[in-house]
Motif scaffolding. Structure first.
Motif, PDB file in Angstrom:
ATOM      1  N   HIS A 111      -9.837   9.044  -3.051  1.00 31.94           N
ATOM      2  CA  HIS A 111      -8.761   9.796  -2.396  1.00 31.94           C
ATOM      3  C   HIS A 111      -7.363   9.413  -2.880  1.00 31.94           C
ATOM      4  N   ARG A 112      -7.249   8.428  -3.767  1.00 28.36           N
ATOM      5  CA  ARG A 112      -5.924   7.890  -4.096  1.00 28.36           C
ATOM      6  C   ARG A 112      -4.964   8.949  -4.643  1.00 28.36           C
ATOM      7  N   ALA A 113      -5.360   9.630  -5.706  1.00 23.49           N
ATOM      8  CA  ALA A 113      -4.443  10.565  -6.366  1.00 23.49           C
ATOM      9  C   ALA A 113      -4.022  11.720  -5.450  1.00 23.49           C
ATOM     10  N   PRO A 114      -4.957  12.407  -4.773  1.00 23.86           N
ATOM     11  CA  PRO A 114      -4.501  13.492  -3.888  1.00 23.86           C
ATOM     12  C   PRO A 114      -3.671  12.992  -2.709  1.00 23.86           C
ATOM     13  N   LEU A 115      -3.955  11.776  -2.227  1.00 28.67           N
ATOM     14  CA  LEU A 115      -3.156  11.259  -1.116  1.00 28.67           C
ATOM     15  C   LEU A 115      -1.741  10.932  -1.592  1.00 28.67           C
ATOM     16  N   GLU A 116      -1.606  10.383  -2.781  1.00 29.65           N
ATOM     17  CA  GLU A 116      -0.268  10.116  -3.318  1.00 29.65           C
ATOM     18  C   GLU A 116       0.526  11.406  -3.460  1.00 29.65           C
ATOM     19  N   ALA A 117      -0.134  12.461  -3.915  1.00 30.83           N
ATOM     20  CA  ALA A 117       0.540  13.753  -4.050  1.00 30.83           C
ATOM     21  C   ALA A 117       0.973  14.290  -2.685  1.00 30.83           C
ATOM     22  N   ALA A 118       0.140  14.084  -1.670  1.00 22.69           N
ATOM     23  CA  ALA A 118       0.453  14.590  -0.334  1.00 22.69           C
ATOM     24  C   ALA A 118       1.583  13.816   0.320  1.00 22.69           C
TER      25      ALA A 118
ATOM     26  N   GLN B 114      -7.508  12.701   7.725  1.00 20.93           N
ATOM     27  CA  GLN B 114      -7.130  11.519   8.497  1.00 20.93           C
ATOM     28  C   GLN B 114      -6.279  10.558   7.666  1.00 20.93           C
ATOM     29  N   LEU B 115      -6.598  10.451   6.384  1.00 19.29           N
ATOM     30  CA  LEU B 115      -5.788   9.610   5.502  1.00 19.29           C
ATOM     31  C   LEU B 115      -4.352  10.130   5.426  1.00 19.29           C
ATOM     32  N   VAL B 116      -4.203  11.434   5.356  1.00 15.23           N
ATOM     33  CA  VAL B 116      -2.855  12.020   5.313  1.00 15.23           C
ATOM     34  C   VAL B 116      -2.111  11.730   6.608  1.00 15.23           C
ATOM     35  N   ASP B 117      -2.788  11.880   7.745  1.00 21.08           N
ATOM     36  CA  ASP B 117      -2.141  11.627   9.037  1.00 21.08           C
ATOM     37  C   ASP B 117      -1.689  10.174   9.150  1.00 21.08           C
ATOM     38  N   VAL B 118      -2.582   9.237   8.810  1.00 22.55           N
ATOM     39  CA  VAL B 118      -2.237   7.819   8.916  1.00 22.55           C
ATOM     40  C   VAL B 118      -1.185   7.453   7.878  1.00 22.55           C
ATOM     41  N   GLY B 119      -1.332   7.955   6.661  1.00 20.62           N
ATOM     42  CA  GLY B 119      -0.351   7.666   5.621  1.00 20.62           C
ATOM     43  C   GLY B 119       1.036   8.169   5.975  1.00 20.62           C
ATOM     44  N   THR B 120       1.103   9.338   6.601  1.00 19.95           N
ATOM     45  CA  THR B 120       2.391   9.887   7.034  1.00 19.95           C
ATOM     46  C   THR B 120       3.034   8.991   8.084  1.00 19.95           C
TER      47      THR B 120
ATOM     48  N   ALA C 172       5.218   2.228  -0.001  1.00 19.79           N
ATOM     49  CA  ALA C 172       3.956   2.346  -0.727  1.00 19.79           C
ATOM     50  C   ALA C 172       2.838   2.137   0.278  1.00 19.79           C
ATOM     51  N   VAL C 173       1.698   2.724   0.005  1.00 18.02           N
ATOM     52  CA  VAL C 173       0.553   2.637   0.913  1.00 18.02           C
ATOM     53  C   VAL C 173      -0.645   2.091   0.142  1.00 18.02           C
ATOM     54  N   ILE C 174      -1.334   1.120   0.746  1.00 21.07           N
ATOM     55  CA  ILE C 174      -2.544   0.553   0.148  1.00 21.07           C
ATOM     56  C   ILE C 174      -3.757   1.109   0.881  1.00 21.07           C
ATOM     57  N   LEU C 175      -4.752   1.535   0.123  1.00 26.69           N
ATOM     58  CA  LEU C 175      -6.022   1.957   0.695  1.00 26.69           C
ATOM     59  C   LEU C 175      -6.838   0.708   1.016  1.00 26.69           C
ATOM     60  N   GLY C 176      -7.049   0.434   2.296  1.00 28.08           N
ATOM     61  CA  GLY C 176      -7.635  -0.830   2.719  1.00 28.08           C
ATOM     62  C   GLY C 176      -9.148  -0.848   2.754  1.00 28.08           C
ATOM     63  N   CYS C 177      -9.788  -0.139   1.830  1.00 30.27           N
ATOM     64  CA  CYS C 177     -11.242  -0.164   1.709  1.00 30.27           C
ATOM     65  C   CYS C 177     -11.598   0.428   0.355  1.00 30.27           C
ATOM     66  N   ALA C 178     -12.522  -0.215  -0.352  1.00 28.78           N
ATOM     67  CA  ALA C 178     -12.917   0.280  -1.675  1.00 28.78           C
ATOM     68  C   ALA C 178     -13.527   1.674  -1.597  1.00 28.78           C
ATOM     69  N   GLY C 179     -14.089   2.035  -0.426  1.00 28.16           N
ATOM     70  CA  GLY C 179     -14.690   3.345  -0.273  1.00 28.16           C
ATOM     71  C   GLY C 179     -13.701   4.492  -0.323  1.00 28.16           C
TER      72      GLY C 179
ATOM     73  N   PRO D 214       4.050   5.996  -3.678  1.00 27.22           N
ATOM     74  CA  PRO D 214       2.911   5.379  -4.357  1.00 27.22           C
ATOM     75  C   PRO D 214       1.781   5.048  -3.395  1.00 27.22           C
ATOM     76  N   VAL D 215       0.566   5.392  -3.792  1.00 23.76           N
ATOM     77  CA  VAL D 215      -0.643   5.011  -3.065  1.00 23.76           C
ATOM     78  C   VAL D 215      -1.448   4.103  -3.989  1.00 23.76           C
ATOM     79  N   ILE D 216      -1.730   2.903  -3.515  1.00 26.00           N
ATOM     80  CA  ILE D 216      -2.380   1.883  -4.331  1.00 26.00           C
ATOM     81  C   ILE D 216      -3.862   1.821  -4.005  1.00 26.00           C
ATOM     82  N   ASP D 217      -4.696   2.101  -5.016  1.00 30.05           N
ATOM     83  CA  ASP D 217      -6.115   1.791  -4.867  1.00 30.05           C
ATOM     84  C   ASP D 217      -6.279   0.338  -5.291  1.00 30.05           C
ATOM     85  N   PRO D 218      -6.691  -0.543  -4.382  1.00 34.17           N
ATOM     86  CA  PRO D 218      -6.664  -1.969  -4.693  1.00 34.17           C
ATOM     87  C   PRO D 218      -7.670  -2.382  -5.760  1.00 34.17           C
ATOM     88  N   THR D 219      -8.760  -1.623  -5.921  1.00 34.69           N
ATOM     89  CA  THR D 219      -9.697  -1.955  -6.992  1.00 34.69           C
ATOM     90  C   THR D 219      -9.072  -1.643  -8.346  1.00 34.69           C
TER      91      THR D 219
END
Length: 216
Positions: A186-193, A160-166, A175-182, A197-202
């Motif tokens: 998934h940050r690194a594999p989502l950035e590769a997909a 689902q992250l890949v679908d929404v990120g796409t 660039a895409v921010i992950l809007g939840c610490a949970g 850049p995919v930003i883990d905000p923490t």
């Protein structure tokens, strides 16, 4: 040596805190401040509403007041609950992960997108971005519409992250921010997909805290 960077997960879900520890392992630098991840036991299992967000403000502030040995604090919830309150009661730097994530995303791309956990989270996020005066840099924010716990350990979360990120990328997000610490794990594999850049905000907030402390 300065005190630790205390990263507080304001929900009571230990799986989220464990994911934060894994995501922040590389930030434990030899000779640098220790990164300490805590769970706010009084918090709800997931912060998924304005009520949930408001309910943790006083417990967060009291926890910080009890940890005056810290060098800096990070509030590891994308709603940045209690950020102003906490800054008013401790002398230490206090970083909210939404504010830090947005600033980091704007340093990586002209326009950014946000993956929220639920549609109800988006108005809270937009209020913060309006205060920051950065809504013109937001390409789009789209919700997964799942719980915090599902984002941390749900079987189908990554797809689902890949679908929404796409979709965010198609809407112009550089660039895409992950809007939840949970979502941290998934940050690194989502950035590769996604190939952007995919930003883990923490991670972004801890990087800012490290910079503040290492600069003296």
């Amino acid at each position: 040596m300065t005190g630790p960077i205390v990263v507080i997960n304001p929900n009571s879900n230990q799986a989220v805190t464990d994911g934060l520890k894994d995501a922040l392992a590389a930030f434990n630098l030899t000779g640098g401040p220790k990164i300490e991840c805590l769970t706010l036991e009084e918090g709800p299992f997931g912060i998924e509403s304005q009520f949930d967000s408001d309910s943790v403000v006083l417990p967060l502030a009291k926890l910080m007041q009890s940890r005056l040995d810290a060098g800096a604090f990070v509030i590891a919830c994308y709603s940045d609950p209690g950020l102003d309150t906490c800054r008013s009661v401790v002398p230490h730097p206090v970083f909210g992960i939404q504010e830090s994530g947005v600033l980091t995303a704007m340093a990586r791309a002209d326009r950014f997108g946000v993956i929220a956990i639920a549609d109800g989270s988006i108005p809270r996020h937009r209020r913060t971005m309006a205060r920051m005066q950065v809504l013109d840099r937001l390409a789009c924010e789209i919700a997964l519409n799942m719980s915090v716990d599902e984002t941390a350990r749900g079987a189908g979360t990554f797809d689902q992250l890949v679908d929404v990120g796409t979709t965010l990328k198609e809407q112009g997000a550089g660039a895409v921010i992950l809007g939840c610490a949970g979502m941290a794990r998934h940050r690194a594999p989502l950035e590769a997909a996604l190939g952007i850049p995919v930003i883990d905000p923490t991670q972004a907030a801890v990087a800012m805290a490290l910079g503040a402390l290492l600069a003296g």
